[in-house]
Design a protein around this motif. Structure first.
Motif, mmCIF file in Angstrom:
data_model
loop_
_atom_site.group_PDB
_atom_site.id
_atom_site.type_symbol
_atom_site.label_atom_id
_atom_site.label_comp_id
_atom_site.label_asym_id
_atom_site.label_seq_id
_atom_site.Cartn_x
_atom_site.Cartn_y
_atom_site.Cartn_z
ATOM 1 N N GLU A 1 0.804 -1.223 0.000
ATOM 2 C CA GLU A 1 0.000 0.000 0.000
ATOM 3 C C GLU A 1 0.843 1.283 0.000
ATOM 4 O OE1 GLU A 1 -4.119 0.305 1.805
ATOM 5 O OE2 GLU A 1 -3.229 -1.284 3.037
ATOM 6 N N PRO A 2 1.969 1.337 0.739
ATOM 7 C CA PRO A 2 2.744 2.592 0.741
ATOM 8 C C PRO A 2 3.287 2.996 -0.625
ATOM 9 C CG PRO A 2 3.377 1.202 2.593
ATOM 10 C CD PRO A 2 2.518 0.359 1.701
ATOM 11 N N VAL A 3 3.509 2.019 -1.514
ATOM 12 C CA VAL A 3 4.057 2.349 -2.833
ATOM 13 C C VAL A 3 3.000 2.307 -3.929
ATOM 14 C CG1 VAL A 3 6.372 1.552 -2.236
ATOM 15 C CG2 VAL A 3 4.758 -0.059 -3.250
ATOM 16 N N ALA A 4 1.866 1.662 -3.670
ATOM 17 C CA ALA A 4 0.851 1.479 -4.702
ATOM 18 C C ALA A 4 -0.312 2.460 -4.595
ATOM 19 C CB ALA A 4 0.297 0.053 -4.649
ATOM 20 N N THR A 5 -0.486 3.059 -3.422
ATOM 21 C CA THR A 5 -1.627 3.956 -3.216
ATOM 22 C C THR A 5 -1.197 5.210 -2.464
ATOM 23 O OG1 THR A 5 -2.249 2.930 -1.101
ATOM 24 C CG2 THR A 5 -3.202 1.980 -3.099
ATOM 25 N N SER A 6 -2.017 6.228 -2.554
ATOM 26 C CA SER A 6 -1.761 7.486 -1.850
ATOM 27 C C SER A 6 -2.038 7.321 -0.358
ATOM 28 C CB SER A 6 -2.646 8.593 -2.418
ATOM 29 O OG SER A 6 -2.648 9.728 -1.573
ATOM 30 N N VAL A 7 -1.089 7.713 0.459
ATOM 31 C CA VAL A 7 -1.288 7.657 1.908
ATOM 32 C C VAL A 7 -2.424 8.588 2.321
ATOM 33 C CG1 VAL A 7 -0.218 8.075 4.146
ATOM 34 C CG2 VAL A 7 1.119 7.041 2.307
ATOM 35 N N ALA A 8 -2.533 9.735 1.650
ATOM 36 C CA ALA A 8 -3.530 10.746 2.036
ATOM 37 C C ALA A 8 -4.940 10.364 1.607
ATOM 38 C CB ALA A 8 -3.154 12.090 1.435
ATOM 39 N N THR A 9 -5.095 9.867 0.379
ATOM 40 C CA THR A 9 -6.427 9.634 -0.172
ATOM 41 C C THR A 9 -6.753 8.164 -0.419
ATOM 42 O OG1 THR A 9 -5.723 9.817 -2.480
ATOM 43 C CG2 THR A 9 -6.283 11.873 -1.320
ATOM 44 N N GLY A 10 -5.744 7.315 -0.465
ATOM 45 C CA GLY A 10 -5.974 5.915 -0.783
ATOM 46 C C GLY A 10 -6.097 5.640 -2.270
ATOM 47 N N ALA A 11 -5.994 6.668 -3.111
ATOM 48 C CA ALA A 11 -6.136 6.490 -4.565
ATOM 49 C C ALA A 11 -4.961 5.688 -5.117
ATOM 50 C CB ALA A 11 -6.202 7.843 -5.247
ATOM 51 N N PRO A 12 -5.214 4.813 -6.092
ATOM 52 C CA PRO A 12 -4.123 4.042 -6.681
ATOM 53 C C PRO A 12 -3.175 4.923 -7.490
ATOM 54 C CG PRO A 12 -6.209 3.568 -7.791
ATOM 55 C CD PRO A 12 -6.538 4.428 -6.628
ATOM 56 N N HIS A 13 -1.872 4.609 -7.417
ATOM 57 C CA HIS A 13 -0.846 5.349 -8.154
ATOM 58 C C HIS A 13 -0.727 4.788 -9.571
ATOM 59 C CE1 HIS A 13 0.503 7.837 -4.934
ATOM 60 N NE2 HIS A 13 1.031 6.868 -4.218
ATOM 61 N N ASP A 14 -1.038 5.603 -10.560
ATOM 62 C CA ASP A 14 -0.903 5.155 -11.942
ATOM 63 C C ASP A 14 0.539 4.779 -12.293
ATOM 64 O OD1 ASP A 14 -2.350 4.996 -14.709
ATOM 65 O OD2 ASP A 14 -0.492 6.110 -15.088
ATOM 66 N N PRO A 15 1.566 5.512 -11.844
ATOM 67 C CA PRO A 15 2.944 5.124 -12.176
ATOM 68 C C PRO A 15 3.330 3.750 -11.636
ATOM 69 C CG PRO A 15 2.881 7.399 -11.442
ATOM 70 C CD PRO A 15 1.525 6.823 -11.152
ATOM 71 N N PHE A 16 2.645 3.279 -10.617
ATOM 72 C CA PHE A 16 2.903 1.939 -10.105
ATOM 73 C C PHE A 16 2.159 0.888 -10.926
ATOM 74 C CE2 PHE A 16 1.769 -1.673 -7.375
ATOM 75 C CZ PHE A 16 3.006 -2.043 -6.862
ATOM 76 N N PHE A 17 0.872 1.114 -11.173
ATOM 77 C CA PHE A 17 0.042 0.083 -11.778
ATOM 78 C C PHE A 17 0.179 -0.025 -13.289
ATOM 79 C CE2 PHE A 17 -2.186 0.541 -7.697
ATOM 80 C CZ PHE A 17 -2.319 -0.794 -7.359
ATOM 81 N N SER A 18 0.285 1.090 -14.003
ATOM 82 C CA SER A 18 0.292 1.016 -15.469
ATOM 83 C C SER A 18 1.421 0.151 -16.011
ATOM 84 C CB SER A 18 0.347 2.427 -16.058
ATOM 85 O OG SER A 18 -0.893 3.078 -15.871
ATOM 86 N N PRO A 19 2.670 0.338 -15.564
ATOM 87 C CA PRO A 19 3.740 -0.542 -16.059
ATOM 88 C C PRO A 19 3.523 -2.005 -15.684
ATOM 89 C CG PRO A 19 4.666 1.401 -15.005
ATOM 90 C CD PRO A 19 3.207 1.382 -14.666
ATOM 91 N N LEU A 20 2.964 -2.243 -14.511
ATOM 92 C CA LEU A 20 2.767 -3.619 -14.077
ATOM 93 C C LEU A 20 1.655 -4.312 -14.858
ATOM 94 C CD1 LEU A 20 3.232 -3.234 -10.226
ATOM 95 C CD2 LEU A 20 4.678 -4.538 -11.796
ATOM 96 N N PHE A 21 0.567 -3.599 -15.157
ATOM 97 C CA PHE A 21 -0.471 -4.200 -15.987
ATOM 98 C C PHE A 21 0.063 -4.500 -17.388
ATOM 99 C CE2 PHE A 21 -3.928 -2.354 -13.137
ATOM 100 C CZ PHE A 21 -4.376 -3.593 -12.725
ATOM 101 N N ALA A 22 0.867 -3.585 -17.938
ATOM 102 C CA ALA A 22 1.471 -3.834 -19.253
ATOM 103 C C ALA A 22 2.394 -5.043 -19.199
ATOM 104 C CB ALA A 22 2.236 -2.594 -19.711
ATOM 105 N N PHE A 23 3.171 -5.146 -18.146
ATOM 106 C CA PHE A 23 4.076 -6.276 -17.950
ATOM 107 C C PHE A 23 3.303 -7.588 -17.859
ATOM 108 C CE2 PHE A 23 5.751 -9.080 -14.616
ATOM 109 C CZ PHE A 23 6.966 -9.459 -15.181
ATOM 110 N N ALA A 24 2.196 -7.591 -17.114
ATOM 111 C CA ALA A 24 1.424 -8.814 -16.913
ATOM 112 C C ALA A 24 0.746 -9.285 -18.191
ATOM 113 C CB ALA A 24 0.379 -8.602 -15.823
ATOM 114 N N GLY A 25 0.565 -8.385 -19.148
ATOM 115 C CA GLY A 25 -0.100 -8.754 -20.381
ATOM 116 C C GLY A 25 0.794 -9.415 -21.403
ATOM 117 N N GLY A 26 2.080 -9.550 -21.108
ATOM 118 C CA GLY A 26 3.004 -10.183 -22.048
ATOM 119 C C GLY A 26 2.882 -11.694 -22.053
ATOM 120 N N ASP A 27 3.723 -12.324 -22.870
ATOM 121 C CA ASP A 27 3.678 -13.785 -22.962
ATOM 122 C C ASP A 27 4.407 -14.414 -21.779
ATOM 123 O OD1 ASP A 27 6.239 -13.069 -23.559
ATOM 124 O OD2 ASP A 27 6.329 -14.087 -25.496
ATOM 125 N N ALA A 28 4.330 -15.738 -21.674
ATOM 126 C CA ALA A 28 5.002 -16.526 -20.639
ATOM 127 C C ALA A 28 4.653 -16.053 -19.227
ATOM 128 C CB ALA A 28 6.513 -16.497 -20.853
#
Length: 250
Positions: free
Chosen positions: A190-217
């Motif tokens: 949570e400290p790196v994936a969401t805002s401590v103040a609002t709880g909103a998800p951090h796009d710089p954390f999730f966007s690269p990871l979703f792109a990564f997860a969509g690859g092969d293997a």
């Protein structure tokens, strides 16, 4: 851990213990599996660090949740809320029975539970305790449909075996057709994936990871995700076990 297969979603997942737990066990547990109707089941549980049977509790919680959802018809719309609370009651009963069977106390099996079921038309989700469930829409928008369930103080949370757990649990149902990504994570991230103040998800954390997860293997990518979760930079920013499930529409 059960890999999802024969589903419209591809899953990448990993779990790493906190650097503070190197001599102990990872107290997180997770699963990802698909039903015969191709619905996707994702679950994460985080055993309380103070609980004597924390690892056993988290494993039992996700296994019992899977068993309760594995067969039979799934609801649609509003009935999902009752079905998810009934499931939580079943998980709670299992943990309390284990505690009684072992001459223990309810708090010995304290664990959180985050659960998501994705059908062809809906995403149904339940949260009890901390951690986060995040969905990604086709337009790139990130949404956190449920906020963490805290205790009386900011640093406290509510566990499946806690008094008042059933009343504290939160559920949500969303249309699934425009969703392209789903993530579940324990509070160690949570400290790196969401805002401590609002709880909103951090796009710089999730966007690269979703792109990564969509690859092969996906199996290899799960290993690589595990290596990422164990990097010194990440370990410096969190003091708890770290578990992350990423599901992307294939």
């Amino acid at each position: 851990m059960i890999a999802a297969a024969d589903t419209a979603w591809q899953v990448v997942a990993a779990s790493k213990p906190s650097v503070n737990h190197r001599k102990g066990h990872n107290e997180d547990a997770w699963l990802a599996c698909s039903r015969l109707d191709r619905s996707l089941i994702l679950a994460i549980a985080d055993g309380a660090g103070s609980a004597r049977c924390a690892s056993a509790a988290s494993r039992l919680a996700v296994a019992r949740a899977r068993n309760l959802l594995a067969t039979g018809p799934l609801p649609f719309g509003e009935p999902w809320h009752e079905r998810l609370l009934t499931l939580l009651w079943g998980v709670r009963s299992t943990l309390l029975w284990e505690a009684e069977r072992g001459n223990g106390q309810a708090h010995d099996y304290a664990t959180t539970l985050l659960l998501t079921v994705v059908t062809t038309g809906e995403l149904a989700t339940l949260q009890l305790g901390d951690g986060a469930i995040v969905v990604r829409h086709r337009d790139g928008l990130l949404e956190r449909p449920l906020q963490p369930v805290r205790g009386r103080h900011a640093s406290e949370t509510v566990f499946v075996t806690s008094d008042g757990a059933m009343e504290a649990a939160r559920t949500a149902v969303l249309p699934a057709r425009e969703l392209v990504g789903v993530a579940l994570l324990t509070d160690g991230l949570e400290p790196v994936a969401t805002s401590v103040a609002t709880g909103a998800p951090h796009d710089p954390f999730f966007s690269p990871l979703f792109a990564f997860a969509g690859g092969d293997a996906p199996v290899r990518r799960s290993r690589e995700l595990g290596a990422f979760l164990d990097t010194p930079d990440l370990n410096e920013r969190t003091q708890d076990d770290k578990t992350l499930i990423l599901a992307v529409r294939s």
